[in-house]
Design an enzyme around this catalytic site. Structure first.
Site: not given
Ligand code: AMP
Length: 143
Positions: A95-96, A102
């Protein structure tokens, strides 16, 4: 491991896209997730572009993960949550969606709306020993 002009988190780290930062060091940035799973959901990133955790050096990962205790503590104190999930989605199958390492810090409370499917299983005879051998071999080989 250069910065990636197409990467949203590189752009945030470079100040080209705004974020609501809560912590910044020369190597790391923590900011509020734009799509929070709960109020107070924070992301911690290395500023350098690294796609997955296994690509990080021990020094890079230490520089990132050293902030987790104080970040968890601050999120708990600020939100009054009863618990926190520290979550690192590593790879698309996990789920990345943003391909820049991060770590999620997600406040949790009894009865909240974030749920895991946690399908705990059992090993067939011999399988766990086989896997342990392989994992130990890879650790010993440094790969
Ligand atoms: P993942 O599924 O672990 O890759 O999660 C990516 C996370 O990044 C999600 O929770 C998104 O809401 C967050 N995200 C994506 N773009 C931004 C942004 N510009 N500012 C803050 N959070 C973000």
């Amino acid at each position: 491991m250069t910065d990636d002009a197409e990467c949203v988190f590189c752009r945030i780290a470079a100040g080209k896209i705004p974020c609501t930062a809560v912590l910044e060091t020369p190597d790391c940035l923590a900011f509020m997730d734009i799509g929070p799973l709960a109020e107070g959901h924070v992301l911690l990133i290395p500023k350098a572009h690294v796609v997955t955790l296994d690509e990080m050096s021990p020094e890079q990962s230490a520089a990132l993960f050293r902030h987790l205790p104080s970040l968890v503590s601050a999120v708990q104190a600020a939100t009054g949550c009863e618990g926190v999930n520290v979550l690192q989605n590593n790879g698309r199958a996990a789920h990345q969606e943003v391909m820049h390492v991060h770590v999620h810090v997600i406040p949790r409370n009894p009865g909240d709306t974030f749920h895991f499917n946690w399908p705990a299983g059992r090993y067939p005879p011999g399988r766990v020993e086989e896997l342990v051998g392989k994992i130990r071999d890879h650790l010993a080989g440094g790969s």
